[in-house]
Motif scaffolding. Structure first.
Motif, PDB file in Angstrom:
ATOM      1  N   ALA A 117       0.847  -1.189   0.000  1.00 31.04           N
ATOM      2  CA  ALA A 117       0.000   0.000   0.000  1.00 31.04           C
ATOM      3  C   ALA A 117       0.885   1.243   0.000  1.00 31.04           C
ATOM      4  O   ALA A 117       1.788   1.375   0.824  1.00 31.04           O
ATOM      5  N   TYR A 118       0.639   2.134  -0.961  1.00 25.32           N
ATOM      6  CA  TYR A 118       1.429   3.360  -1.060  1.00 25.32           C
ATOM      7  C   TYR A 118       0.594   4.443  -1.724  1.00 25.32           C
ATOM      8  O   TYR A 118      -0.425   4.169  -2.351  1.00 25.32           O
ATOM      9  N   ARG A 119       1.066   5.676  -1.567  1.00 23.82           N
ATOM     10  CA  ARG A 119       0.477   6.833  -2.243  1.00 23.82           C
ATOM     11  C   ARG A 119       1.600   7.624  -2.885  1.00 23.82           C
ATOM     12  O   ARG A 119       2.671   7.740  -2.292  1.00 23.82           O
ATOM     13  N   VAL A 120       1.346   8.181  -4.052  1.00 24.98           N
ATOM     14  CA  VAL A 120       2.329   9.022  -4.726  1.00 24.98           C
ATOM     15  C   VAL A 120       1.827  10.449  -4.694  1.00 24.98           C
ATOM     16  O   VAL A 120       0.664  10.715  -4.995  1.00 24.98           O
ATOM     17  N   ARG A 121       2.718  11.359  -4.307  1.00 27.11           N
ATOM     18  CA  ARG A 121       2.336  12.768  -4.191  1.00 27.11           C
ATOM     19  C   ARG A 121       3.588  13.636  -4.182  1.00 27.11           C
ATOM     20  O   ARG A 121       4.693  13.139  -3.964  1.00 27.11           O
ATOM     21  N   PRO A 122       3.421  14.936  -4.389  1.00 26.07           N
ATOM     22  CA  PRO A 122       4.570  15.839  -4.246  1.00 26.07           C
ATOM     23  C   PRO A 122       5.076  15.806  -2.802  1.00 26.07           C
ATOM     24  O   PRO A 122       4.283  15.761  -1.862  1.00 26.07           O
ATOM     25  N   ALA A 123       6.379  15.799  -2.629  1.00 23.05           N
ATOM     26  CA  ALA A 123       6.963  15.844  -1.289  1.00 23.05           C
ATOM     27  C   ALA A 123       6.786  17.253  -0.744  1.00 23.05           C
ATOM     28  O   ALA A 123       7.166  18.222  -1.389  1.00 23.05           O
ATOM     29  N   ALA A 124       6.176  17.360   0.426  1.00 22.43           N
ATOM     30  CA  ALA A 124       5.919  18.676   1.012  1.00 22.43           C
ATOM     31  C   ALA A 124       6.406  18.767   2.447  1.00 22.43           C
ATOM     32  O   ALA A 124       7.005  19.769   2.845  1.00 22.43           O
ATOM     33  N   ASP A 125       6.144  17.735   3.239  1.00 21.72           N
ATOM     34  CA  ASP A 125       6.538  17.748   4.643  1.00 21.72           C
ATOM     35  C   ASP A 125       8.032  17.489   4.779  1.00 21.72           C
ATOM     36  O   ASP A 125       8.643  16.836   3.924  1.00 21.72           O
ATOM     37  N   ALA A 126       8.603  17.961   5.882  1.00 21.49           N
ATOM     38  CA  ALA A 126      10.041  17.803   6.113  1.00 21.49           C
ATOM     39  C   ALA A 126      10.461  16.331   6.071  1.00 21.49           C
ATOM     40  O   ALA A 126      11.501  15.996   5.493  1.00 21.49           O
ATOM     41  N   TRP A 127       9.652  15.424   6.657  1.00 20.81           N
ATOM     42  CA  TRP A 127      10.025  14.009   6.662  1.00 20.81           C
ATOM     43  C   TRP A 127       9.996  13.409   5.255  1.00 20.81           C
ATOM     44  O   TRP A 127      10.803  12.541   4.930  1.00 20.81           O
ATOM     45  N   GLU A 128       9.090  13.909   4.393  1.00 21.60           N
ATOM     46  CA  GLU A 128       9.036  13.421   3.015  1.00 21.60           C
ATOM     47  C   GLU A 128      10.265  13.894   2.228  1.00 21.60           C
ATOM     48  O   GLU A 128      10.857  13.126   1.476  1.00 21.60           O
ATOM     49  N   LEU A 129      10.639  15.157   2.411  1.00 22.36           N
ATOM     50  CA  LEU A 129      11.815  15.686   1.720  1.00 22.36           C
ATOM     51  C   LEU A 129      13.088  14.998   2.196  1.00 22.36           C
ATOM     52  O   LEU A 129      13.965  14.680   1.389  1.00 22.36           O
ATOM     53  N   ALA A 130      13.187  14.736   3.502  1.00 22.51           N
ATOM     54  CA  ALA A 130      14.349  14.013   4.032  1.00 22.51           C
ATOM     55  C   ALA A 130      14.387  12.589   3.468  1.00 22.51           C
ATOM     56  O   ALA A 130      15.457  12.090   3.077  1.00 22.51           O
ATOM     57  N   GLY A 131      13.229  11.930   3.400  1.00 22.08           N
ATOM     58  CA  GLY A 131      13.159  10.578   2.835  1.00 22.08           C
ATOM     59  C   GLY A 131      13.494  10.554   1.363  1.00 22.08           C
ATOM     60  O   GLY A 131      14.138   9.617   0.861  1.00 22.08           O
ATOM     61  N   TYR A 132      13.068  11.581   0.646  1.00 24.80           N
ATOM     62  CA  TYR A 132      13.369  11.729  -0.786  1.00 24.80           C
ATOM     63  C   TYR A 132      14.883  11.807  -0.989  1.00 24.80           C
ATOM     64  O   TYR A 132      15.453  11.087  -1.812  1.00 24.80           O
ATOM     65  N   ARG A 133      15.545  12.669  -0.212  1.00 23.14           N
ATOM     66  CA  ARG A 133      17.003  12.824  -0.333  1.00 23.14           C
ATOM     67  C   ARG A 133      17.725  11.538   0.098  1.00 23.14           C
ATOM     68  O   ARG A 133      18.686  11.110  -0.545  1.00 23.14           O
ATOM     69  N   ARG A 134      17.255  10.907   1.179  1.00 28.66           N
ATOM     70  CA  ARG A 134      17.881   9.682   1.680  1.00 28.66           C
ATOM     71  C   ARG A 134      17.797   8.557   0.652  1.00 28.66           C
ATOM     72  O   ARG A 134      18.790   7.880   0.362  1.00 28.66           O
ATOM     73  N   LEU A 135      16.610   8.353   0.073  1.00 25.53           N
ATOM     74  CA  LEU A 135      16.441   7.264  -0.890  1.00 25.53           C
ATOM     75  C   LEU A 135      17.276   7.503  -2.140  1.00 25.53           C
ATOM     76  O   LEU A 135      17.918   6.578  -2.659  1.00 25.53           O
ATOM     77  N   ARG A 136      17.306   8.724  -2.623  1.00 25.42           N
ATOM     78  CA  ARG A 136      18.160   9.038  -3.778  1.00 25.42           C
ATOM     79  C   ARG A 136      19.618   8.720  -3.466  1.00 25.42           C
ATOM     80  O   ARG A 136      20.315   8.097  -4.267  1.00 25.42           O
ATOM     81  N   HIS A 137      20.076   9.143  -2.290  1.00 27.68           N
ATOM     82  CA  HIS A 137      21.455   8.882  -1.898  1.00 27.68           C
ATOM     83  C   HIS A 137      21.719   7.372  -1.806  1.00 27.68           C
ATOM     84  O   HIS A 137      22.738   6.875  -2.318  1.00 27.68           O
ATOM     85  N   ASP A 138      20.807   6.647  -1.168  1.00 29.37           N
ATOM     86  CA  ASP A 138      20.976   5.202  -1.018  1.00 29.37           C
ATOM     87  C   ASP A 138      21.089   4.512  -2.373  1.00 29.37           C
ATOM     88  O   ASP A 138      21.956   3.648  -2.564  1.00 29.37           O
ATOM     89  N   VAL A 139      20.221   4.867  -3.313  1.00 27.98           N
ATOM     90  CA  VAL A 139      20.200   4.186  -4.611  1.00 27.98           C
ATOM     91  C   VAL A 139      21.331   4.651  -5.517  1.00 27.98           C
ATOM     92  O   VAL A 139      22.088   3.837  -6.050  1.00 27.98           O
ATOM     93  N   PHE A 140      21.481   5.954  -5.692  1.00 29.68           N
ATOM     94  CA  PHE A 140      22.408   6.448  -6.718  1.00 29.68           C
ATOM     95  C   PHE A 140      23.853   6.580  -6.252  1.00 29.68           C
ATOM     96  O   PHE A 140      24.767   6.458  -7.062  1.00 29.68           O
ATOM     97  N   CYS A 141      24.076   6.807  -4.954  1.00 34.23           N
ATOM     98  CA  CYS A 141      25.447   6.919  -4.441  1.00 34.23           C
ATOM     99  C   CYS A 141      25.943   5.597  -3.862  1.00 34.23           C
ATOM    100  O   CYS A 141      26.989   5.095  -4.260  1.00 34.23           O
ATOM    101  N   ARG A 142      25.182   5.039  -2.933  1.00 31.19           N
ATOM    102  CA  ARG A 142      25.642   3.818  -2.250  1.00 31.19           C
ATOM    103  C   ARG A 142      25.467   2.562  -3.105  1.00 31.19           C
ATOM    104  O   ARG A 142      26.405   1.801  -3.290  1.00 31.19           O
ATOM    105  N   GLU A 143      24.263   2.326  -3.578  1.00 27.79           N
ATOM    106  CA  GLU A 143      23.974   1.077  -4.281  1.00 27.79           C
ATOM    107  C   GLU A 143      24.579   1.044  -5.683  1.00 27.79           C
ATOM    108  O   GLU A 143      25.284   0.103  -6.044  1.00 27.79           O
ATOM    109  N   GLN A 144      24.285   2.060  -6.485  1.00 24.92           N
ATOM    110  CA  GLN A 144      24.749   2.061  -7.869  1.00 24.92           C
ATOM    111  C   GLN A 144      26.135   2.669  -8.030  1.00 24.92           C
ATOM    112  O   GLN A 144      26.797   2.417  -9.033  1.00 24.92           O
ATOM    113  N   GLY A 145      26.557   3.494  -7.104  1.00 23.05           N
ATOM    114  CA  GLY A 145      27.863   4.121  -7.207  1.00 23.05           C
ATOM    115  C   GLY A 145      27.986   5.107  -8.357  1.00 23.05           C
ATOM    116  O   GLY A 145      29.076   5.367  -8.848  1.00 23.05           O
ATOM    117  N   LEU A 146      26.873   5.680  -8.784  1.00 28.61           N
ATOM    118  CA  LEU A 146      26.908   6.639  -9.893  1.00 28.61           C
ATOM    119  C   LEU A 146      27.541   7.970  -9.502  1.00 28.61           C
ATOM    120  O   LEU A 146      28.126   8.646 -10.340  1.00 28.61           O
TER     121      LEU A 146
END
Length: 185
Positions: free
Chosen positions: A37-66
């Motif tokens: 179960a999930y919802r897709v929406r613009p990130a607005a709250d501080a926790w959503e923006l922090a999660g957005y940055r964290r997930l990008r970092h996890d995938v593109f820096c740590r996991e993929q090493g791009l």
């Protein structure tokens, strides 16, 4: 072949990995411990923006090493971040998918940084929902052309969503495909 080099922090020889793509809302079913179960929406709250940055970092820096250190770039300042948030409990509780969209010239929008959390990659429809939401959001804001550079392994997903292949390109030393969305998603 076109080479995109606007990322000063690209690593030229990253390890192989898989990413996902874009936002669209709704829910899906999945096996295992993830309810899907999930919802897709613009990130607005501080926790959503922090999660957005964290997930990008996890995938593109740590996991993929791009990228070395951060995947942030000049497009972040004007981008609209979209997130898929887990709604497996009563309240939304975690960012499980991301994508950003930005208008780079009048009516020409780009989608980028599509990512799905590792534990959520088996949830049917999540990546496609992110992609559809990105396209719909841009179209609602005057988009007449929507583009993305897609990692080669993700091209079949985009083709199923009726995206057109334009040309092979290289981004951060990795093969990608420049693609154009069908705006009637």
């Amino acid at each position: 072949m076109t080479v995109f080099s606007h990322h000063a922090n690209c690593l030229l020889d990253p390890p192989a990995a898989v990413a996902a793509w874009f936002a669209g809302g709704g829910s899906a079913a999945a096996g295992g411990a993830i309810s899907g179960a999930y919802r897709v929406r613009p990130a607005a709250d501080a926790w959503e923006l922090a999660g957005y940055r964290r997930l990008r970092h996890d995938v593109f820096c740590r996991e993929q090493g791009l990228f070395a250190g951060t995947d942030a770039d000049a497009f972040d300042g004007g981008a609209l971040p979209l997130v898929a948030v887990s709604s497996a409990t009563v309240a939304d509780d975690d960012v499980v998918g991301t994508v950003r969209i930005d208008e780079r010239s009048p009516g020409v929008w780009w989608g980028s940084r599509l990512a799905v959390a590792r534990d959520w990659r088996g949830v049917p429809g999540l990546a496609a929902d992110l992609i559809r939401a990105a396209v719909r959001t841009a179209a609602a804001n005057g988009c007449h052309t929507f583009l993305a550079t897609v990692q080669r392994q993700n091209v079949p997903l985009f083709r199923r969503l009726r995206w057109a292949r334009m040309e092979d390109v290289e981004v951060c030393g990795r093969p990608h495909v420049l693609m154009r969305a069908a705006l009637d998603q």
